[in-house]
Design a protein around this motif. Sequence first.
Motif, PDB file in Angstrom:
ATOM      1  N   LYS A   1      10.257 -12.119  -3.725  1.00 45.49           N
ATOM      2  CA  LYS A   1       9.055 -11.356  -4.100  1.00 45.49           C
ATOM      3  C   LYS A   1       7.926 -12.266  -4.585  1.00 45.49           C
ATOM      4  O   LYS A   1       6.760 -11.971  -4.341  1.00 45.49           O
ATOM      5  CB  LYS A   1       9.393 -10.312  -5.165  1.00 45.49           C
ATOM      6  CG  LYS A   1      10.222  -9.173  -4.621  1.00 45.49           C
ATOM      7  CD  LYS A   1      10.490  -8.121  -5.686  1.00 45.49           C
ATOM      8  CE  LYS A   1      11.313  -6.980  -5.113  1.00 45.49           C
ATOM      9  NZ  LYS A   1      11.551  -5.916  -6.095  1.00 45.49           N
ATOM     10  N   THR A   2       8.264 -13.357  -5.250  1.00 48.59           N
ATOM     11  CA  THR A   2       7.221 -14.265  -5.747  1.00 48.59           C
ATOM     12  C   THR A   2       6.590 -15.074  -4.625  1.00 48.59           C
ATOM     13  O   THR A   2       5.504 -15.626  -4.788  1.00 48.59           O
ATOM     14  CB  THR A   2       7.783 -15.230  -6.815  1.00 48.59           C
ATOM     15  OG1 THR A   2       8.811 -16.028  -6.212  1.00 48.59           O
ATOM     16  CG2 THR A   2       8.335 -14.470  -8.009  1.00 48.59           C
ATOM     17  N   GLU A   3       7.258 -15.137  -3.458  1.00 50.27           N
ATOM     18  CA  GLU A   3       6.750 -15.896  -2.312  1.00 50.27           C
ATOM     19  C   GLU A   3       6.027 -15.001  -1.296  1.00 50.27           C
ATOM     20  O   GLU A   3       5.455 -15.495  -0.330  1.00 50.27           O
ATOM     21  CB  GLU A   3       7.923 -16.597  -1.609  1.00 50.27           C
ATOM     22  CG  GLU A   3       8.714 -17.526  -2.519  1.00 50.27           C
ATOM     23  CD  GLU A   3      10.017 -17.984  -1.875  1.00 50.27           C
ATOM     24  OE1 GLU A   3      10.068 -18.087  -0.629  1.00 50.27           O
ATOM     25  OE2 GLU A   3      10.981 -18.226  -2.620  1.00 50.27           O
ATOM     26  N   ALA A   4       6.034 -13.693  -1.515  1.00 53.38           N
ATOM     27  CA  ALA A   4       5.478 -12.749  -0.550  1.00 53.38           C
ATOM     28  C   ALA A   4       3.957 -12.849  -0.468  1.00 53.38           C
ATOM     29  O   ALA A   4       3.283 -13.012  -1.486  1.00 53.38           O
ATOM     30  CB  ALA A   4       5.887 -11.329  -0.907  1.00 53.38           C
ATOM     31  N   VAL A   5       3.446 -12.761   0.760  1.00 53.95           N
ATOM     32  CA  VAL A   5       1.996 -12.764   0.985  1.00 53.95           C
ATOM     33  C   VAL A   5       1.477 -11.359   1.280  1.00 53.95           C
ATOM     34  O   VAL A   5       0.272 -11.133   1.280  1.00 53.95           O
ATOM     35  CB  VAL A   5       1.587 -13.738   2.117  1.00 53.95           C
ATOM     36  CG1 VAL A   5       1.899 -15.175   1.708  1.00 53.95           C
ATOM     37  CG2 VAL A   5       2.259 -13.391   3.432  1.00 53.95           C
ATOM     38  N   SER A   6       2.378 -10.407   1.548  1.00 53.65           N
ATOM     39  CA  SER A   6       1.971  -9.010   1.711  1.00 53.65           C
ATOM     40  C   SER A   6       3.132  -8.101   1.352  1.00 53.65           C
ATOM     41  O   SER A   6       4.297  -8.510   1.353  1.00 53.65           O
ATOM     42  CB  SER A   6       1.484  -8.734   3.139  1.00 53.65           C
ATOM     43  OG  SER A   6       2.561  -8.655   4.026  1.00 53.65           O
ATOM     44  N   LYS A   7       2.765  -6.860   1.047  1.00 55.59           N
ATOM     45  CA  LYS A   7       3.742  -5.841   0.634  1.00 55.59           C
ATOM     46  C   LYS A   7       3.194  -4.499   1.108  1.00 55.59           C
ATOM     47  O   LYS A   7       2.065  -4.141   0.756  1.00 55.59           O
ATOM     48  CB  LYS A   7       3.882  -5.880  -0.881  1.00 55.59           C
ATOM     49  CG  LYS A   7       4.708  -4.784  -1.485  1.00 55.59           C
ATOM     50  CD  LYS A   7       4.684  -4.885  -3.015  1.00 55.59           C
ATOM     51  CE  LYS A   7       5.370  -3.704  -3.650  1.00 55.59           C
ATOM     52  NZ  LYS A   7       5.315  -3.757  -5.110  1.00 55.59           N
ATOM     53  N   LYS A   8       3.984  -3.780   1.929  1.00 56.20           N
ATOM     54  CA  LYS A   8       3.546  -2.478   2.433  1.00 56.20           C
ATOM     55  C   LYS A   8       4.706  -1.498   2.437  1.00 56.20           C
ATOM     56  O   LYS A   8       5.836  -1.858   2.772  1.00 56.20           O
ATOM     57  CB  LYS A   8       3.011  -2.590   3.862  1.00 56.20           C
ATOM     58  CG  LYS A   8       1.688  -3.289   3.947  1.00 56.20           C
ATOM     59  CD  LYS A   8       1.113  -3.217   5.334  1.00 56.20           C
ATOM     60  CE  LYS A   8      -0.239  -3.921   5.315  1.00 56.20           C
ATOM     61  NZ  LYS A   8      -0.745  -4.191   6.643  1.00 56.20           N
ATOM     62  N   ARG A   9       4.391  -0.250   2.088  1.00 57.04           N
ATOM     63  CA  ARG A   9       5.393   0.812   2.166  1.00 57.04           C
ATOM     64  C   ARG A   9       5.499   1.278   3.617  1.00 57.04           C
ATOM     65  O   ARG A   9       4.501   1.403   4.319  1.00 57.04           O
ATOM     66  CB  ARG A   9       4.999   1.982   1.283  1.00 57.04           C
ATOM     67  CG  ARG A   9       6.028   3.092   1.328  1.00 57.04           C
ATOM     68  CD  ARG A   9       5.801   4.145   0.279  1.00 57.04           C
ATOM     69  NE  ARG A   9       6.840   5.148   0.348  1.00 57.04           N
ATOM     70  CZ  ARG A   9       6.600   6.436   0.576  1.00 57.04           C
ATOM     71  NH1 ARG A   9       5.371   6.872   0.748  1.00 57.04           N
ATOM     72  NH2 ARG A   9       7.595   7.293   0.620  1.00 57.04           N
TER      73      ARG A   9
END
Length: 156
Positions: free
Chosen positions: A16-24
């Motif tokens: 999660k700390t390395e994520a560049v995007s997050k989408k449901r």
Amino acid sequence: MLEIERKFLVKNNSYKTEAVSKKRIVQGFLNTHPERTVRVRIKGEQAFLTVKGKSNAAGTIRLEWESEITVQDAEALLALCEDGQIDKVRYEIPVKDHIFEVDEFFGNNKGLTLAEVELKEENEPFEKPDWLGDEVTGEVQYYNSQLTKKPFTLWK
């Protein structure tokens, strides 16, 4: 139109700390026949209709056709889908020359977290991040289409 990917369990939440995007993502299946699946997906503010063919013996390669549709059309089609929907959050994590997509599932699949990496060739090498767990490529029970029929929370 060929999809080449490998799928893995995820050991911890450090991705999660390395994520560049997050989408449901909310998705359902109009068809889950073993020879083909037809998926309706709403991903963030976009929606898609996707047809996937049967995987090869290793589970790494299959035909995939996808077209963007309106969210309104996707919502109408979701009402026609087979029982069971997938509700998840997708994180995109760059690792060297590849992007890993990590799906954290909710609802009836809560507790399951899977990572996928798309490849250009079946045997293409890629770096495995430390949060990557056991490989489950080709294990049918981890296909989203099957998770709608036998959710993770019901596994023993």
